[in-house]
Design an enzyme around this catalytic site. Structure first.
Site, PDB file in Angstrom:
ATOM      1  N   GLN A   1      -2.298-103.211 -23.491  1.00  0.00           N
ATOM      2  CA  GLN A   1      -2.562-101.797 -23.783  1.00  0.00           C
ATOM      3  C   GLN A   1      -2.344-100.988 -22.519  1.00  0.00           C
ATOM      4  O   GLN A   1      -2.870-101.338 -21.479  1.00  0.00           O
ATOM      5  CB  GLN A   1      -4.018-101.566 -24.152  1.00  0.00           C
TER       6      GLN A   1
ATOM      7  N   GLU B   1     -10.670-100.556 -32.204  1.00  0.00           N
ATOM      8  CA  GLU B   1     -11.213-101.285 -31.064  1.00  0.00           C
ATOM      9  C   GLU B   1     -12.746-101.235 -31.068  1.00  0.00           C
ATOM     10  O   GLU B   1     -13.410-102.219 -30.826  1.00  0.00           O
ATOM     11  CB  GLU B   1     -10.658-100.690 -29.761  1.00  0.00           C
TER      12      GLU B   1
ATOM     13  N   SER C   1     -16.173 -95.740 -22.525  1.00  0.00           N
ATOM     14  CA  SER C   1     -17.471 -96.096 -21.936  1.00  0.00           C
ATOM     15  C   SER C   1     -18.596 -95.714 -22.892  1.00  0.00           C
ATOM     16  O   SER C   1     -18.440 -94.861 -23.768  1.00  0.00           O
ATOM     17  CB  SER C   1     -17.663 -95.382 -20.603  1.00  0.00           C
ATOM     18  N   ASN C   2     -19.738 -96.357 -22.699  1.00  0.00           N
ATOM     19  CA  ASN C   2     -20.852 -96.085 -23.608  1.00  0.00           C
ATOM     20  C   ASN C   2     -21.378 -94.662 -23.471  1.00  0.00           C
ATOM     21  O   ASN C   2     -21.951 -94.125 -24.415  1.00  0.00           O
ATOM     22  CB  ASN C   2     -21.959 -97.121 -23.390  1.00  0.00           C
TER      23      ASN C   2
HETATM   24  C1  LIG Z   1     -12.320-105.281 -18.221  1.00  0.00           C
HETATM   25  C2  LIG Z   1     -11.584-104.022 -18.490  1.00  0.00           C
HETATM   26  C3  LIG Z   1     -10.435-104.060 -19.242  1.00  0.00           C
HETATM   27  C4  LIG Z   1      -9.710-102.896 -19.471  1.00  0.00           C
HETATM   28  N1  LIG Z   1      -8.543-102.981 -20.174  1.00  0.00           N
HETATM   29  C5  LIG Z   1      -7.792-101.874 -20.342  1.00  0.00           C
HETATM   30  C6  LIG Z   1      -6.535-101.960 -20.987  1.00  0.00           C
HETATM   31  O1  LIG Z   1      -6.120-103.028 -21.424  1.00  0.00           O
HETATM   32  N2  LIG Z   1      -5.777-100.837 -21.095  1.00  0.00           N
HETATM   33  C7  LIG Z   1      -6.214 -99.640 -20.631  1.00  0.00           C
HETATM   34  O2  LIG Z   1      -5.502 -98.664 -20.781  1.00  0.00           O
HETATM   35  N3  LIG Z   1      -7.409 -99.511 -20.014  1.00  0.00           N
HETATM   36  C8  LIG Z   1      -8.209-100.608 -19.862  1.00  0.00           C
HETATM   37  N4  LIG Z   1      -9.406-100.512 -19.208  1.00  0.00           N
HETATM   38  C9  LIG Z   1      -9.810 -99.229 -18.673  1.00  0.00           C
HETATM   39  C10 LIG Z   1     -10.888 -98.546 -19.468  1.00  0.00           C
HETATM   40  O3  LIG Z   1     -10.390 -98.022 -20.646  1.00  0.00           O
HETATM   41  C11 LIG Z   1     -11.497 -97.476 -18.561  1.00  0.00           C
HETATM   42  O4  LIG Z   1     -12.144 -98.158 -17.515  1.00  0.00           O
HETATM   43  C12 LIG Z   1     -12.448 -96.585 -19.263  1.00  0.00           C
HETATM   44  O5  LIG Z   1     -11.793 -95.744 -20.161  1.00  0.00           O
HETATM   45  C13 LIG Z   1     -13.249 -95.723 -18.275  1.00  0.00           C
HETATM   46  O6  LIG Z   1     -12.393 -95.079 -17.383  1.00  0.00           O
HETATM   47  P1  LIG Z   1     -12.580 -95.203 -15.801  1.00  0.00           P
HETATM   48  O7  LIG Z   1     -12.714 -96.633 -15.472  1.00  0.00           O
HETATM   49  O8  LIG Z   1     -11.536 -94.406 -15.161  1.00  0.00           O
HETATM   50  O9  LIG Z   1     -13.989 -94.578 -15.510  1.00  0.00           O
HETATM   51  P2  LIG Z   1     -14.345 -93.001 -15.349  1.00  0.00           P
HETATM   52  O10 LIG Z   1     -13.756 -92.249 -16.473  1.00  0.00           O
HETATM   53  O11 LIG Z   1     -14.000 -92.616 -13.961  1.00  0.00           O
HETATM   54  O12 LIG Z   1     -15.880 -93.086 -15.531  1.00  0.00           O
HETATM   55  C14 LIG Z   1     -16.801 -93.542 -14.522  1.00  0.00           C
HETATM   56  C15 LIG Z   1     -18.198 -93.302 -15.009  1.00  0.00           C
HETATM   57  O13 LIG Z   1     -18.370 -91.922 -15.340  1.00  0.00           O
HETATM   58  C16 LIG Z   1     -18.779 -91.775 -16.671  1.00  0.00           C
HETATM   59  N5  LIG Z   1     -18.168 -90.595 -17.283  1.00  0.00           N
HETATM   60  C17 LIG Z   1     -16.885 -90.204 -17.254  1.00  0.00           C
HETATM   61  N6  LIG Z   1     -16.703 -89.112 -18.012  1.00  0.00           N
HETATM   62  C18 LIG Z   1     -17.900 -88.809 -18.551  1.00  0.00           C
HETATM   63  C19 LIG Z   1     -18.375 -87.818 -19.444  1.00  0.00           C
HETATM   64  N7  LIG Z   1     -17.578 -86.879 -19.976  1.00  0.00           N
HETATM   65  N8  LIG Z   1     -19.674 -87.848 -19.782  1.00  0.00           N
HETATM   66  C20 LIG Z   1     -20.504 -88.791 -19.287  1.00  0.00           C
HETATM   67  N9  LIG Z   1     -20.128 -89.752 -18.449  1.00  0.00           N
HETATM   68  C21 LIG Z   1     -18.834 -89.768 -18.082  1.00  0.00           C
HETATM   69  C22 LIG Z   1     -18.293 -93.024 -17.372  1.00  0.00           C
HETATM   70  O14 LIG Z   1     -19.027 -93.288 -18.532  1.00  0.00           O
HETATM   71  C23 LIG Z   1     -18.500 -94.065 -16.302  1.00  0.00           C
HETATM   72  O15 LIG Z   1     -19.832 -94.487 -16.314  1.00  0.00           O
HETATM   73  C24 LIG Z   1     -10.147-101.665 -18.959  1.00  0.00           C
HETATM   74  C25 LIG Z   1     -11.347-101.617 -18.233  1.00  0.00           C
HETATM   75  C26 LIG Z   1     -12.049-102.778 -17.983  1.00  0.00           C
HETATM   76  C27 LIG Z   1     -13.293-102.697 -17.187  1.00  0.00           C
END
Ligand SMILES: Cc1cc2nc3c(=O)[nH]c(=O)nc-3n(C[C@H](O)[C@H](O)[C@H](O)COP(=O)(O)OP(=O)(O)OC[C@H]3O[C@@H](n4cnc5c(N)ncnc54)[C@H](O)[C@@H]3O)c2cc1C
Lengths: 333, 383
Positions: free
Chosen positions: B125, B243, B366-367
């Protein structure tokens, strides 16, 4: 395998919900609180809806429905904070009497002419003994002694009496009553979430509804998760008892545990969302909160039910695993 | 309400069980997050496909068995009961597959679904970008139309097992003047296309379980786009729904963990705290609740209903349950919890599981984002 309600069940639930929304309002709760807690008109309305005879067999003047329907309706009674002894009489005593073949008063129950109070050693009190025409104690219906000693509940709409020498340890009575308490707790939890959401939409601070603040949203969302995942546990427990599964007591304990945790969490979160308003006697919330506290300990508290699950799960009473969800048997029956 | 399996469903369970008992590898495979283990898992996908077990709910024309969701749940229960390997194919069969089924043309279905069910093409993905995580609408990777091709440039990240997979699917900006959710398209491409560079990233446990993907003027035929140009966001939301909803994390997985946790507790009963004991009982209860809820949802979908934002309830529940279960396992293991391998040389699965469980509340939305969705779309709180 079809884990859905029938259309008839949904229609029945909706009609009860609608009726209670229209008649059993917060204003009524306040009136009851001020004027002695019980109102024959409320009781008569429930009887007219057919609820007194819901579980009484048709040939005894009832509707002959089952515990799944009763659980569905008990959720609605909890949602409306109904305090008349309809659950104890119609959803606990009636199916108990029917199961034990003690059928002679079932017609009176179905007609709404007999209210039954329930005595069991698990509770130090008996609810609505002073309202009852009979008390279920030690495996049979008994007459009510003239003037029961009244005890004071945190819930202003509960009427409790000391259990005295009444009681006994009937397992089916406990299971039925615990199941129906769980159902009412779910209804109360749902209602407290709804009240919180309403309040969060209306109350403004910093120039906007508090419900637009993420901290408040997340509180409410966490409650929704907890409540929604308690519901299927309740339905399965009702189904299992209805169908005589040996595992039913464990499922009922699971339902009571899940419903209690959901309701207590909903209550604590609701008061937080209401701010100081939630700490008053004036806002409606307190009725449901107090009902939740009361039912949390009734018919086996958290420790009691956790222990029953623990005995089965860790103690080896049931076999575990992904293929065993709908198993009905115990290993050591 | 009828909570009994039909004779046909019982027979189906027996059939799956017999096949699993005969075919599930007797020794555990190496980790799915590393090259060697990944290849072993792909091999297993092909074994599954040879028994026609790739994706039982799919039409027979695409390599499935045309079975209903209840049977899929039974299949999953037997799958986890047999301790069968994790699915290298999960991005394909659980996410992209249903998406193509809903939005793809007949040609696309024929072209992509059959090889997917057969385990011939493994999918990654590609949504997330360095500046588009939770805020996926901030995607910047561009797909510029050039005749019957798109020319893709940009960067994706956190793409699970992209270092090992064959193809990827994701969202790319096809309208360069567009903002946010508009102007995005859902595009599939081979990871060995000229101009694609995959840079593996080491995860918390040390394996290169995800990767960055760089696109430097990668040419992709227009027929690799699912649904219309600019309609990618809605398609992606459907994929995200699969998902979070039923498919990705079937209850059997957590029920199997709960069962192992009870066994672990029994081994450590003499030293375990009452709190750990309660947490183990609670874990079993919650895994059970998750299963019951899933059966309710499956029954509803089967009868023509559907779930929308409710999927967010699921996602929170399973990810927090998984973390709670593994947290207890760590406390039961005590000083042995930190050891990466057990006395017999096998991997400390509880530690691996605990580490992985910490990602559950992050990936698949994220949750916190799920709680926003619940509050706004299910409860009706203001945006
Ligand atoms: C093991 C693993 C596998 C993954 N596999 C894939 C994959 O195959 N393909 C892919 O495309 N992505 C993948 N991901 C990425 C995943 O989709 C993202 O990590 C996720 O969408 C969160 O984005 P971020 O990590 O940039 O965190 P951020 O968006 O930077 O968030 C960091 C923190 O801020 C909080 N936050 C952000 N925005 C808000 C809001 N509006 N309100 C409240 N809290 C907020 C989040 O909840 C989190 O706690 C993977 C991630 C992991 C850990």
């Amino acid at each position: 395998m079809d884990f859905r309600f029938t259309e008839d069940q949904i229609t029945l639930r909706d009609s009860v919900r609608e009726y209670l929304e229209g008649t059993h309002t917060p204003e009524l709760l306040r009136k009851l609180d001020e004027h002695g807690n019980r109102d024959p008109q409320v009781w008569n309305g429930l009887v007219e809806m057919g609820l007194a005879g819901l579980l009484v067999p048709e040939d005894q003047g009832g509707l002959g429905m089952g515990l799944v329907e009763a659980a569905l309706i008990a959720v609605e009674l909890g949602r409306a904070d109904v305090s008349e002894p309809i659950v104890d009489t119609a959803f606990v005593a009636a199916p108990w009497l029917a199961a034990k073949g003690q059928t002679d008063r079932l017609g009176d129950i179905a007609a709404g002419e007999l209210k039954v109070a329930l005595a069991h050693d698990v509770n130090p009190w008996i609810a609505d003994l002073d309202q009852a025409g009979a008390v279920l104690s030690n495996g049979a219906l008994a007459d009510v002694a003239s003037s029961p000693v009244v005890m004071d509940s945190v819930d202003p709409l509960r009427r409790l009496s000391a259990r005295g020498a009444l009681g006994g340890n009937d397992p089916l009575l406990l299971d039925l009553a615990a199941l129906m308490s769980a159902a009412q707790l779910i209804g109360a939890a749902d209602r407290m979430l709804a009240l919180s959401v309403d309040y969060a939409q209306q109350r403004e601070q910093f120039g906007q509804p508090i419900g637009s603040f993420q901290a408040v949203k997340h509180h409410a969302a966490s409650v929704a998760v907890k409540v929604e995942f308690a519901k299927p546990v309740l339905w399965r427990a009702a189904y299992a008892l209805q169908n005589g599964h040996a595992r039913a007591p464990i499922h009922i304990s699971h339902a009571k545990l899940a419903a209690t945790d959901a309701a207590i969490f909903a209550a604590e979160t609701a008061i937080q969302i209401h701010g100081a308003m939630g700490y008053t006697y004036e806002v409606d919330l307190h009725f449901w909160m107090k009902r939740a506290w009361a039912l949390a300990g009734a018919w086996g508290d958290r420790t009691f039910h956790l222990k029953r699950i623990d005995d089965a799960v860790i103690g080896g009473g049931i076999d575990l695993g992904p293929d065993r969800t709908f198993a009905s048997e115990m290993i050591h029956a | 309400m009828d909570l009994n399996y039909t004779p046909e469903q019982i027979a189906f369970r027996a059939e799956v069980r017999a096949w699993m008992e005969a075919n599930v590898p007797k020794t555990p495979l190496k980790t799915l997050e590393g090259r060697e283990g990944y290849d072993q898992h792909v091999e297993w996908e092909r074994t599954l496909a040879s028994g026609n077990w790739g994706m039982v709910t799919w039409p027979e024309a695409y390599g499935g068995r045309n079975l209903d969701l209840i049977r899929w749940l039974i299949f999953e229960e037997e799958y986890y009961r047999a301790k069968a390997p994790l699915r290298a194919n999960q991005n394909g069969i659980f996410l992209l597959g249903p998406t193509i089924m809903e939005y793809g043309t007949d040609e696309q279905k024929a072209r992509f679904l059959t090889p997917m069910a057969k385990g011939e093409i493994m999918w990654a993905q590609a949504w997330s970008e360095p500046n588009a995580g939770s805020d996926m609408a901030a995607i910047r990777s561009r797909a510029v139309r050039d005749g019957d091709h798109y020319v893709i440039s940009g960067q994706k990240t956190w793409s699970s097992r992209a270092a090992f997979a064959d193809w990827c699917f994701g969202l790319f900006r096809t309208d360069q003047d567009s903002k946010r959710h508009k102007g995005l398209s859902f595009i599939l491409l081979p990871l060995n296309s000229p101009g694609v560079t995959v840079r593996p990233i080491r995860q918390l446990h040390g394996e290169t379980g995800f990767a960055e993907i760089f696109f430097d003027e990668v040419r992709v035929p227009v027929e690799n786009r699912i649904a219309g140009e600019g309609e990618g966001w809605n398609v992606a939301m459907a994929t995200a729904g699969f998902e979070r909803g039923l498919m990705l994390r079937s209850p059997a997985r957590f029920q199997a963990t709960a069962k192992r946790l009870v066994e672990l507790y029994r081994q450590h009963a003499a030293t375990a705290s009452p709190a750990a004991r309660e947490a183990v009982t609670q874990a079993w209860a919650d895994a059970e609740a998750y299963a019951l809820n899933t059966y309710m949802v499956a029954s509803t979908i089967q009868a023509g209903g559907h779930i929308g934002a409710e999927a967010s309830l699921n996602k929170i529940f399973w990810s927090e349950l998984d973390r709670a279960m593994h947290r207890v396992s760590m406390s039961l293991l005590g000083a042995a919890a930190e050891l990466r391998t057990n006395a017999d040389g096998s991997l400390n699965e509880w530690l691996e599981g605990y580490i992985f469980s910490l990602s559950g509340p992050i990936y698949a939305g994220s949750n916190e984002i799920q709680r926003n969705i619940i509050a706004e779309r299910l409860l009706g709180l203001p945006r």
